[in-house]
Design a protein around this motif. Structure first.
Motif, PDB file in Angstrom:
ATOM      1  N   ARG A 188       0.903  -1.338   0.016  1.00 12.20           N
ATOM      2  CA  ARG A 188      -0.119   0.098  -0.031  1.00 12.20           C
ATOM      3  C   ARG A 188       0.894   1.235  -0.118  1.00 12.20           C
ATOM      4  O   ARG A 188       0.792   2.418  -0.697  1.00 12.20           O
ATOM      5  CB  ARG A 188      -1.082  -0.048   1.111  1.00 12.20           C
ATOM      6  N   TYR A 189       2.054   1.307   0.515  1.00 10.45           N
ATOM      7  CA  TYR A 189       2.717   2.489   0.906  1.00 10.45           C
ATOM      8  C   TYR A 189       3.507   2.639  -0.466  1.00 10.45           C
ATOM      9  O   TYR A 189       3.338   3.870  -1.106  1.00 10.45           O
ATOM     10  CB  TYR A 189       4.013   2.351   1.662  1.00 10.45           C
ATOM     11  N   ILE A 190       3.897   1.573  -1.225  1.00  8.69           N
ATOM     12  CA  ILE A 190       4.475   1.609  -2.418  1.00  8.69           C
ATOM     13  C   ILE A 190       3.460   2.299  -3.714  1.00  8.69           C
ATOM     14  O   ILE A 190       3.621   3.071  -4.601  1.00  8.69           O
ATOM     15  CB  ILE A 190       5.113   0.419  -3.171  1.00  8.69           C
ATOM     16  N   ALA A 191       2.019   1.666  -3.514  1.00  6.45           N
ATOM     17  CA  ALA A 191       1.034   2.068  -4.338  1.00  6.45           C
ATOM     18  C   ALA A 191       0.728   3.599  -3.994  1.00  6.45           C
ATOM     19  O   ALA A 191       0.215   4.308  -5.212  1.00  6.45           O
ATOM     20  CB  ALA A 191      -0.127   1.271  -4.289  1.00  6.45           C
ATOM     21  N   SER A 192       0.794   4.036  -2.877  1.00  8.36           N
ATOM     22  CA  SER A 192       0.377   5.447  -2.569  1.00  8.36           C
ATOM     23  C   SER A 192       1.379   6.483  -2.873  1.00  8.36           C
ATOM     24  O   SER A 192       0.904   7.688  -3.055  1.00  8.36           O
ATOM     25  CB  SER A 192      -0.152   5.288  -0.988  1.00  8.36           C
ATOM     26  N   THR A 193       2.430   6.128  -2.793  1.00  8.63           N
ATOM     27  CA  THR A 193       3.543   7.038  -3.025  1.00  8.63           C
ATOM     28  C   THR A 193       4.511   6.981  -4.161  1.00  8.63           C
ATOM     29  O   THR A 193       5.079   7.896  -4.602  1.00  8.63           O
ATOM     30  CB  THR A 193       4.642   6.814  -1.900  1.00  8.63           C
ATOM     31  N   SER A 194       4.315   5.668  -4.867  1.00  5.82           N
ATOM     32  CA  SER A 194       4.921   5.504  -6.177  1.00  5.82           C
ATOM     33  C   SER A 194       6.718   5.708  -5.940  1.00  5.82           C
ATOM     34  O   SER A 194       7.300   5.795  -6.713  1.00  5.82           O
ATOM     35  CB  SER A 194       4.684   6.519  -7.495  1.00  5.82           C
ATOM     36  N   ARG A 195       7.178   5.366  -4.806  1.00  2.11           N
ATOM     37  CA  ARG A 195       8.316   5.370  -4.256  1.00  2.11           C
ATOM     38  C   ARG A 195       8.976   3.989  -4.167  1.00  2.11           C
ATOM     39  O   ARG A 195       8.292   3.059  -3.947  1.00  2.11           O
ATOM     40  CB  ARG A 195       8.951   6.184  -3.090  1.00  2.11           C
ATOM     41  N   PRO A 196      10.213   3.753  -4.645  1.00  3.92           N
ATOM     42  CA  PRO A 196      10.670   2.018  -4.815  1.00  3.92           C
ATOM     43  C   PRO A 196      11.266   1.739  -3.377  1.00  3.92           C
ATOM     44  O   PRO A 196      11.553   0.672  -3.310  1.00  3.92           O
ATOM     45  CB  PRO A 196      11.421   2.251  -6.022  1.00  3.92           C
ATOM     46  N   ARG A 197      11.573   2.759  -2.618  1.00  7.29           N
ATOM     47  CA  ARG A 197      12.069   2.513  -1.458  1.00  7.29           C
ATOM     48  C   ARG A 197      11.382   3.248  -0.117  1.00  7.29           C
ATOM     49  O   ARG A 197      10.677   4.075  -0.541  1.00  7.29           O
ATOM     50  CB  ARG A 197      13.662   2.999  -1.280  1.00  7.29           C
ATOM     51  N   MET A 198      11.629   2.784   1.048  1.00  6.47           N
ATOM     52  CA  MET A 198      11.025   3.303   2.150  1.00  6.47           C
ATOM     53  C   MET A 198      11.800   3.038   3.320  1.00  6.47           C
ATOM     54  O   MET A 198      12.653   2.349   3.368  1.00  6.47           O
ATOM     55  CB  MET A 198       9.593   2.712   2.413  1.00  6.47           C
ATOM     56  N   LYS A 199      11.598   3.699   4.850  1.00  4.73           N
ATOM     57  CA  LYS A 199      12.035   3.259   5.898  1.00  4.73           C
ATOM     58  C   LYS A 199      11.113   2.525   6.590  1.00  4.73           C
ATOM     59  O   LYS A 199      10.040   2.544   6.202  1.00  4.73           O
ATOM     60  CB  LYS A 199      12.534   4.605   6.918  1.00  4.73           C
ATOM     61  N   ALA A 200      11.686   1.608   7.583  1.00  2.00           N
ATOM     62  CA  ALA A 200      10.692   0.627   8.003  1.00  2.00           C
ATOM     63  C   ALA A 200       9.580   1.242   8.805  1.00  2.00           C
ATOM     64  O   ALA A 200       8.400   0.597   8.318  1.00  2.00           O
ATOM     65  CB  ALA A 200      11.544  -0.075   9.292  1.00  2.00           C
ATOM     66  N   THR A 201       9.604   2.298   9.376  1.00  2.00           N
ATOM     67  CA  THR A 201       8.386   2.694   9.942  1.00  2.00           C
ATOM     68  C   THR A 201       7.463   3.508   9.044  1.00  2.00           C
ATOM     69  O   THR A 201       6.189   3.775   9.506  1.00  2.00           O
ATOM     70  CB  THR A 201       8.825   4.006  11.194  1.00  2.00           C
ATOM     71  N   ASP A 202       7.683   3.381   7.920  1.00  2.00           N
ATOM     72  CA  ASP A 202       6.571   4.058   6.829  1.00  2.00           C
ATOM     73  C   ASP A 202       5.560   2.782   6.725  1.00  2.00           C
ATOM     74  O   ASP A 202       4.421   3.312   6.435  1.00  2.00           O
ATOM     75  CB  ASP A 202       7.118   4.318   5.434  1.00  2.00           C
ATOM     76  N   ILE A 203       5.767   1.712   7.168  1.00  2.00           N
ATOM     77  CA  ILE A 203       4.967   0.760   6.999  1.00  2.00           C
ATOM     78  C   ILE A 203       3.470   0.998   8.206  1.00  2.00           C
ATOM     79  O   ILE A 203       2.640   0.770   7.838  1.00  2.00           O
ATOM     80  CB  ILE A 203       5.432  -0.589   7.403  1.00  2.00           C
ATOM     81  N   LEU A 204       3.955   1.679   9.256  1.00  2.00           N
ATOM     82  CA  LEU A 204       3.076   1.749  10.468  1.00  2.00           C
ATOM     83  C   LEU A 204       1.747   2.562   9.994  1.00  2.00           C
ATOM     84  O   LEU A 204       0.678   1.797  10.437  1.00  2.00           O
ATOM     85  CB  LEU A 204       3.957   2.359  11.485  1.00  2.00           C
TER      86      LEU A 204
END
Length: 509
Positions: free
Chosen positions: A490-506
């Motif tokens: 969901r994070y990738i779909a909503s931001t179109s970013r290929p990378r994230m930090k762990a707490t972005d999942i929360l």
């Protein structure tokens, strides 16, 4: 949805034909029509089409698809690697239909030169199905190589040819498909690595196998998808539920320099709906952590006292634990690898029953200490361990090289579960969760999860799910893996970013 081995697929085929009375030719026709519809829906502009058929029933599915394409006035050619007298009886019916309908059917043999597949827009791979074992050799290997270098789009029927069904790494050339339409149910190799990388986009064709067979509990593996998650989490709560009924989770970790690991585990547990949450950590770390998560209670232990007077330290720990009731524990995130941490780990593992903790998830440094024990320590009577290793941690515990585990992740996960008497969650794409008998394969997640801290959040999520009494440890781990990966999706779909930090999942949990 169930996931099959080759032997399970053969059994379903046999029972459908022999006991339910469905002619094999009918099943083949349904499979071929499903392939035809898939091509019309997804590759309508990819003509001309080459269908490359083997001598077995997978080739028969290809013959049916070729006939229907030809009948729909789509330019199609058929290539065979088995002469007419070697083709299975059911496949022969549809091969003959292709010939009588005017399709060009070319036999590929050793020494006759290889077809130029680059002139086709789509190649349909119908060489081998679930009966394939070992490396592809001879003309089959040549055909696979020629298709791979052709530049044409490739659709595989059932499995990419050269790939076995049961999760093992291929030992020879393999078709690299853009998409795979698998028949009846997915095969293990299609939904976890290393096989996943050959399959491309996966779809499943329902060709009419009886539901009693495809949903049978005798099938040992399930795909953890949205349907699985919804059914697993369908837990009814009374309106007067209170936090104690939702359980008390104890985290042990977050020692000096690694406080963040415990914080992220705690955040994951709270996002997943834990009732009570406590942290036991080094007293030097407690001031750093306390208050970072307002909902989490904290208690410090004096690791310097352990060095001076271990008996006094453990008497104090026993006294503390006897005055509390914890329903589950997450042991290891940020625990550290010092001897004091190892001694604390051993105490919790060996005293789980005495402390009244029925479910213990071991992660991070806990897995390091588990691997350091002289013999595999199985859970005490009445307790359950859930181990969540990545490949290197699994290698350390099993005393097996990483590459050997990577080559057959399903089998090694099951062996680890049997050896340790635990539920094992082997991390990676197509995460595998198994108790040694039943196996779950996760369908969610993406490469953005390859960042520090995501495993700590996963441990907290599963820790919270372990408090749901109606969920077995196996299903709690499977549901936790799914929602963790789904949040990342969901994070990738909503931001179109290929990378994230762990707490972005929360925020997506």
């Amino acid at each position: 949805m169930k996931v099959l081995t080759a032997s399970e697929m053969r059994r379903i085929d046999r029972i459908a034909i022999e006991e339910f009375g469905i002619p094999g030719e009918v099943l083949m026709a349904h499979a071929g029509r499903a392939v035809f519809r898939h091509i019309i829906d997804n590759y309508s502009s990819a003509a001309p089409v080459a269908v490359v058929a083997g001598a077995g029933n997978n080739g028969g599915d290809g013959f049916v698809a070729a006939y229907l394409l030809h009948n729909a006035k789509i330019q199609t050619e058929v290539f065979c690697i088995g002469s007419a007298d070697r083709i299975s009886p059911s496949s022969s019916i549809y091969r003959n239909l292709c010939v009588k309908s005017g399709l060009t059917v070319t036999l590929l043999e050793n020494g006759t030169g290889m077809a130029d597949f680059s002139r086709f827009g789509l190649v349909v791979d119908a060489l081998f199905g679930t009966g394939f074992t070992g490396p592809a050799r001879g003309v089959a290997a040549e055909v696979i190589t020629a298709i791979n270098v052709s530049g044409a789009k490739v659709l595989a029927i059932d499995l990419p040819s050269g790939l076995g069904s049961d999760g093992e790494a291929p030992s020879g050339p393999v078709i690299r498909a853009d998409s795979t339409i698998t028949i009846g149910l997915p095969k293990i190799s299609l939904v976890t690595y290393p096989g996943m990388e050959y399959a491309g986009i996966l779809s499943v064709a329902d060709i009419g196998f009886p539901r009693q067979l495809t949903e049978s509990e005798e099938l040992a593996a399930d795909l953890v998808d949205a349907d699985f998650f919804e059914k697993a989490m369908r837990v009814r709560e009374k309106r007067d539920v209170h936090k104690s009924r939702r359980g008390h989770l104890l985290l042990v970790g977050g020692f000096p320099g690694m406080e963040g690991a415990a914080i992220m585990s705690g955040q994951g547990a709270l996002a997943a709906g834990v009732g009570y949450l406590s942290l036991l950590t080094d007293e030097r770390s407690r001031p750093i952590i306390a208050g970072k998560i307002p909902e989490m209670m904290t208690r410090g232990v004096d690791m310097e006292l352990m060095k001076r007077d271990p008996d006094a330290f453990f008497n104090d720990l026993d006294s503390y634990m006897s005055g509390r009731r914890y329903d589950a524990m997450v042991l290891g995130p940020g625990l550290g690898r010092e001897e004091g941490a190892a001694a604390l780990f051993r105490r919790f593992v060996l005293s789980a029953e005495a402390y009244g903790i029925g479910r213990i998830l071991i992660d991070g440094d806990g897995l390091y200490h588990l691997a350091g024990l002289p013999e595999p320590t199985k859970p005490p009577q009445g307790s359950h361990f859930i181990l969540t290793p990545h490949l290197m941690e699994a290698s350390r515990i099993m005393k097996v090289p990483v590459d050997e585990i990577k080559s057959d992740r399903c089998s090694h996960a099951r062996l680890m579960a049997e050896k340790t008497g635990s539920v094992v969650l082997l991390k990676g794409p197509g995460t595998i969760i198994t108790d040694g008998t039943r196996t779950l394969i996760n369908s969610s997640g993406n490469p953005a999860l390859a960042t520090a801290g995501t495993g700590d959040i996963l441990s907290g999520i599963i820790g919270a799910f372990l408090l749901i009494g109606e969920l077995s440890p196996l299903y709690a781990a499977g549901a936790g893996a799914y929602i963790h990966g789904r949040a990342a999706d969901r994070y990738i779909a909503s931001t179109s970013r290929p990378r994230m930090k762990a707490t972005d999942i929360l925020r997506y949990l």
